[in-house]
Motif scaffolding. Sequence first.
Motif, mmCIF file in Angstrom:
data_model
loop_
_atom_site.group_PDB
_atom_site.id
_atom_site.type_symbol
_atom_site.label_atom_id
_atom_site.label_comp_id
_atom_site.label_asym_id
_atom_site.label_seq_id
_atom_site.Cartn_x
_atom_site.Cartn_y
_atom_site.Cartn_z
ATOM 1 N N ILE A 1 0.820 -1.217 0.000
ATOM 2 C CA ILE A 1 0.000 0.000 0.000
ATOM 3 C C ILE A 1 0.851 1.263 0.000
ATOM 4 O O ILE A 1 0.487 2.271 -0.614
ATOM 5 C CB ILE A 1 -0.931 -0.013 1.228
ATOM 6 C CG1 ILE A 1 -1.965 -1.125 1.074
ATOM 7 C CG2 ILE A 1 -1.628 1.330 1.421
ATOM 8 C CD1 ILE A 1 -2.769 -1.377 2.321
ATOM 9 N N GLU B 1 9.290 4.916 -5.200
ATOM 10 C CA GLU B 1 8.251 4.010 -5.705
ATOM 11 C C GLU B 1 8.397 2.621 -5.077
ATOM 12 O O GLU B 1 7.420 1.900 -4.920
ATOM 13 C CB GLU B 1 8.333 3.906 -7.219
ATOM 14 C CG GLU B 1 7.993 5.206 -7.943
ATOM 15 C CD GLU B 1 8.031 5.048 -9.447
ATOM 16 O OE1 GLU B 1 8.305 3.927 -9.920
ATOM 17 O OE2 GLU B 1 7.768 6.040 -10.155
ATOM 18 N N ALA C 1 1.548 3.908 -2.924
ATOM 19 C CA ALA C 1 0.484 4.824 -3.338
ATOM 20 C C ALA C 1 0.436 6.086 -2.482
ATOM 21 O O ALA C 1 -0.310 7.023 -2.805
ATOM 22 C CB ALA C 1 -0.868 4.116 -3.283
#
Length: 312
Positions: free
Chosen positions: A167, A187, A170
């Motif tokens: 998660i 990222e 994001a």
Amino acid sequence: MLDQECGERCIRLAVPDAFPCDAEILLSHWGASGDGFVEQRALVATFEGVKASVDVLAPSSGMLRRIGKSDLYRSGEIFAVIDAPEQLGTGPGQELVNSHLPPGDEIPISQYGKRLASALAKHNSAAAVSRVRMQFSEPLVSAAANSRKSDFVLSVPEYIAWHVTQIAPAFATINSKLTADRWTTFEQVNLGYVVDLGNSMMVPVILGASKMAIDEFFLAMRQLVLDAARCELIPRQCYNGTITVSNLYSTGVRSFDPILNVGQSATIGIAAAIGGELEVSLAYDHRVVAGRTAADFLNALRQQCEMKCDSH
């Protein structure tokens, strides 16, 4: 003035150093009923800061006197004294008590420990904490984690930690590091996992954790924990983390505030499960992570974990 008021066997009580040195700390509770005799280990006072509440117990029996009238203090400031002669009677017909405790082992603080404590205190000065409660049980987690039919069994903390890695990408500011005078987002998630070694702890890092399948993550996690327990970690295995998970699941602690790892913007804390419910907390650096972002991250983590469990 204090030295003149203090007798030969006076014991000075100072505000605990669990708070930032430049912060005002509230004396929220004065445990004694005014100046007078206090028993050894009786509650003298409770201090509250932004993230901590600390009780101060009497180190010895004696006559307690409060210093100053303000309820606001700073870390290390003297707030009371106990006049403790070598032997004090506790009242008619009661035994005399010895006010001097025998010294125990002295535990020196290493230079590394001092530097680490200083860095943590500075880095956590802008920290905030948000929390969420999750509903699920060990059997459901085991079923969800083992849906690939691999030969492994994830614990609840490992199961949550893996979902953190899935998660976090994001939420750019949560998966970020402080480099020089700016924050850098990533990222890829490199997950630090706090390993308790009894009298110390280490934070080995699983590099590229966000790109791992759950069984790969399990194997990497267990190997790092095993290496840490055997004192076989090498320094590079503790570097380059982008987010950290701290786990008190097996301790019975229902809630706690995790400490931000130096240079990172977020740390997740996993508390004990009570009646099929547990609390997950998120400590985050408010200079880069907004409160709404922290709330959205925790809700996404809760929904993902509970959804996976409910589907099995």
